[in-house]
Design an enzyme around this catalytic site. Sequence first.
Site, PDB file in Angstrom:
ATOM      1  N   HIS A 199       0.843  -1.206   0.000  1.00  0.00           N
ATOM      2  CA  HIS A 199       0.000   0.000   0.000  1.00  0.00           C
ATOM      3  C   HIS A 199       0.880   1.259   0.000  1.00  0.00           C
ATOM      4  O   HIS A 199       0.716   2.147  -0.846  1.00  0.00           O
ATOM      5  CB  HIS A 199      -0.903  -0.034   1.245  1.00  0.00           C
ATOM      6  CG  HIS A 199      -1.859   1.111   1.346  1.00  0.00           C
ATOM      7  ND1 HIS A 199      -3.155   1.034   0.912  1.00  0.00           N
ATOM      8  CD2 HIS A 199      -1.705   2.370   1.832  1.00  0.00           C
ATOM      9  CE1 HIS A 199      -3.768   2.192   1.129  1.00  0.00           C
ATOM     10  NE2 HIS A 199      -2.899   3.024   1.693  1.00  0.00           N
ATOM     11  N   GLU A 200       1.823   1.322   0.925  1.00  0.00           N
ATOM     12  CA  GLU A 200       2.680   2.511   1.010  1.00  0.00           C
ATOM     13  C   GLU A 200       3.577   2.640  -0.220  1.00  0.00           C
ATOM     14  O   GLU A 200       3.910   3.754  -0.642  1.00  0.00           O
ATOM     15  CB  GLU A 200       3.523   2.491   2.292  1.00  0.00           C
ATOM     16  CG  GLU A 200       2.729   2.436   3.603  1.00  0.00           C
ATOM     17  CD  GLU A 200       1.679   3.529   3.749  1.00  0.00           C
ATOM     18  OE1 GLU A 200       1.818   4.589   3.103  1.00  0.00           O
ATOM     19  OE2 GLU A 200       0.692   3.307   4.481  1.00  0.00           O
ATOM     20  N   HIS A 237       1.759   4.548  -2.811  1.00  0.00           N
ATOM     21  CA  HIS A 237       1.916   5.994  -2.580  1.00  0.00           C
ATOM     22  C   HIS A 237       3.301   6.461  -3.059  1.00  0.00           C
ATOM     23  O   HIS A 237       3.439   7.506  -3.686  1.00  0.00           O
ATOM     24  CB  HIS A 237       1.792   6.319  -1.089  1.00  0.00           C
ATOM     25  CG  HIS A 237       0.386   6.295  -0.546  1.00  0.00           C
ATOM     26  ND1 HIS A 237      -0.616   7.069  -1.088  1.00  0.00           N
ATOM     27  CD2 HIS A 237      -0.175   5.621   0.493  1.00  0.00           C
ATOM     28  CE1 HIS A 237      -1.745   6.870  -0.382  1.00  0.00           C
ATOM     29  NE2 HIS A 237      -1.499   5.988   0.571  1.00  0.00           N
ATOM     30  N   GLU A 279      -4.664   8.033  -2.870  1.00  0.00           N
ATOM     31  CA  GLU A 279      -5.222   6.784  -2.351  1.00  0.00           C
ATOM     32  C   GLU A 279      -5.499   5.806  -3.497  1.00  0.00           C
ATOM     33  O   GLU A 279      -5.393   4.592  -3.328  1.00  0.00           O
ATOM     34  CB  GLU A 279      -6.488   7.071  -1.540  1.00  0.00           C
ATOM     35  CG  GLU A 279      -6.931   5.950  -0.627  1.00  0.00           C
ATOM     36  CD  GLU A 279      -5.988   5.654   0.548  1.00  0.00           C
ATOM     37  OE1 GLU A 279      -5.069   6.458   0.812  1.00  0.00           O
ATOM     38  OE2 GLU A 279      -6.166   4.606   1.186  1.00  0.00           O
TER      39      GLU A 279
END
Lengths: 498, 498
Positions: B265-266, B269, B295
């Site tokens: 997830h990170e 980003h 997001e």
Amino acid sequence: MSATPATDALEARFRRLSALSGASGMLGWDQHVLMPSGGAEARAEQLATLSVLRHELLTAPEVADALEAAWAESLTGWRAANLAEMRRAHAHATALSSALVDALSRAGSRCEALWREARAKADFSIVRDAMAEQIRLIREEADAKAAALGTTPYEALLDGYEPGGSVAKIEALFAELEAELPPLLDAVLERQARHGEPVPPEGPFPVATQRILSRRVMETLGFDFNHGRLDETLHPFCGGVPDDVRVTTRYDETGFINGIMGVIHETGHALYERGLPADWRNQPVGESRGMVMHESQSLLMEMQACRSPAFLGLLSGWARTAFGAEGPAWEPENLRRIYTRVARSFIRVEADEVTYPLHVILRTRLERAMLSGDLEVSGLPDAWNDGMRDLLGVTPPDDARGCLQDIHWYDGAVGYFPTYTLGAMAAAQLFQAAVRAEPGIPEAIGRGDFAPLVGWLRENVHGVASSTGTEAILKAATGAELSAAPFLAHLKTRYLEA
Amino acid sequence: MSATPATDALEARFRRLSALSGASGMLGWDQHVLMPSGGAEARAEQLATLSVLRHELLTAPEVADALEAAWAESLTGWRAANLAEMRRAHAHATALSSALVDALSRAGSRCEALWREARAKADFSIVRDAMAEQIRLIREEADAKAAALGTTPYEALLDGYEPGGSVAKIEALFAELEAELPPLLDAVLERQARHGEPVPPEGPFPVATQRILSRRVMETLGFDFNHGRLDETLHPFCGGVPDDVRVTTRYDETGFINGIMGVIHETGHALYERGLPADWRNQPVGESRGMVMHESQSLLMEMQACRSPAFLGLLSGWARTAFGAEGPAWEPENLRRIYTRVARSFIRVEADEVTYPLHVILRTRLERAMLSGDLEVSGLPDAWNDGMRDLLGVTPPDDARGCLQDIHWYDGAVGYFPTYTLGAMAAAQLFQAAVRAEPGIPEAIGRGDFAPLVGWLRENVHGVASSTGTEAILKAATGAELSAAPFLAHLKTRYLEA
């Protein structure tokens, strides 16, 4: 309304300057410890922006007016001392035209880059012309600052590292060392030769174990891990801010001897920063006094306290436990001989405490001569080698191990070198005064109790911060201004009598 | 002389703003990852000083004049878009009086501190009055910004997270989800019950192994460790700057399942930040578009690409090798069932992708009602529990697992929640468009080749940065403005058909 509006405004401004400077300090720490190489450009932009903003805040026209007005506000105590420090910072910042600041910065970057190549190839000619230009600009800087500060040009540069530093004082102290050290060195080497070589401890020395040992040593010295960290980097330093002191080290799996002493040295710097008075945080008066006091604190821990037989007894036990080793190499007496080994050598940063001042005396002499114009940059390699022969009795085999070994000049730092040896003298003087005041200190160190020593330093050095000058701090703490005698006495005791 | 002097001056100023903002970003990263607790006060001072300086730079009187003058400089292309972003930043910064900024900051600190206590004690009454005051001030903020931006008050807050975000659009999209998701959830849970429980992989899961596995996954996704790092923290986030992206994670020795997906997830980003166009670095037009796009990038990696059977096949092999394990728990199909487990739950951050939007819909509804005054803060716990019953069919046993679970409101963030679900919709829409454009993407992911996917995102999302709005980016990339259909189609495919 406040009776001191101009001072209030200045204090608010310097509080902001201090926060920006702390931010730069942390970013600089990250740059050397963690930053991936691809982040270099962005980081340079961040640091340059902070630096320009600081300069703008410090040189804004209203600062000169406020400094003038504050003079009439009849300040006393720390605020008066703080105002004096503000004036000094302002004088340094406004002395140079922005064209000269820019030229110095460019020349410095260029010269440093060429120096890296020159050192790698052991070829001074690569950096010679850039260095000549750099020295020319530094001479302009020194002249401009001398006019602003009312000092000689060399003292104006020195003042940037050691506020109030005096050439006459340095000359007198260094003359004494130059007379005493060469015969002392002969005697030490002769005595050492009679005792044979110490036995090197054998590994393995895993990094994980060295980390634990380093932390233990730091905690013993009084480092507070709630207000700081220990991390790893290529060229160890102590960074951060007083409430978050970042000590760095480099672990070498082939041995722990130098590494642990490096950690102790940086912890000495760290304890000084941490001991600066919280009440004056973020004001110039609350900053460390200068590089002489700073180096005195690192060398007091490293040379005076921790190369003592008392501490080495403790370290011997800890190291044996940590590395699970036994034998003659790990005995306190053998460690003592390793940690007090003396040699005529080419490289300053590897030198012992007996020969180190001779390296510094040479550099101080040469940088003064380059600044005055008595020595042309093209003549530096020969002058260096001649000086090494005279002072240390050895001749560097090439310039990489000669005049190219240190970054300082090539990076634009002239007037910095003497602070190393002034710091070593101050360290001896302070340690002896501390032991006179608290005779239990050596025995406490042998038990791993540094509280009496650090308590004395807190009161007599750290807590005084920049509220007065280096000489006044030493006078109050030791009863005398800076002198070579305690340092020389220390060397004689340790190297000729122990 | 330049034909665009006003714009040139603005670009220089925003370059400086960007460097200061980058400096704050790095210091914020350090604060959460490395800083010892005793450094908190000094760091707060550094960050506050940087923040005040940024605000001063942005709101200086000459900025308004330059923005006016730049309007007449007939800019085109990225410079015109950049000017629009400067105007937006300026409007936000100048909308609030400094008294209101100060009051918001104080109320936020007070409310957050009380929230921590309230959550720990599961007692909303502890924070109620502080929260009421906070909401009152946020209402003032929203009104002031609405006047400056020409939007509704809620949209003015939303604009701070998602520039140009529209309430009408959110209402329409959320109404669709609110109609579709509850029956879908029933069907998914019924289907899931027929299949029984997946088998949990058994450890040990040493942190050192998880670190290696995480790095491998990040490198596979295209993270460049020359321009970033992976470190550890309590509440993982992605920080730093585009050329030095700092991903953080938390390792749990009892399992790797959630941790590795958090890293992915990170990394989503991080890839967005890293893919922002280098030519526009340090200008507003070169920044990420907003929280919806951000997001969308993290969820595209986590939910669309990496919970796919293709990727889980790969992860299954890597995890078995890393942990030296075998057995049914480690089979791709079992991992797929673990990673697509659905449940009605109380806690948003632990929710699966089917129920997550319902948590967000509830929060969006309640924050809008609090802002408009339709809901008193004192009525929040009841309204929360009623909403959970209506939307998710569960009632939180206490307020710690109810309206006290998220920091956002108590920290002053109103208008942020909807971006999570708008991002999830954008992620599905973008991923489907990417696969339409490059049908080989799923198969490439199964081989650990993320280049086709990331290449498409670089071109269609990352490289566009803030040169246009979210809807325009989606329109150009996917052929349609933001829609719930791709997200709903994705859920049906994954949870009812796979």
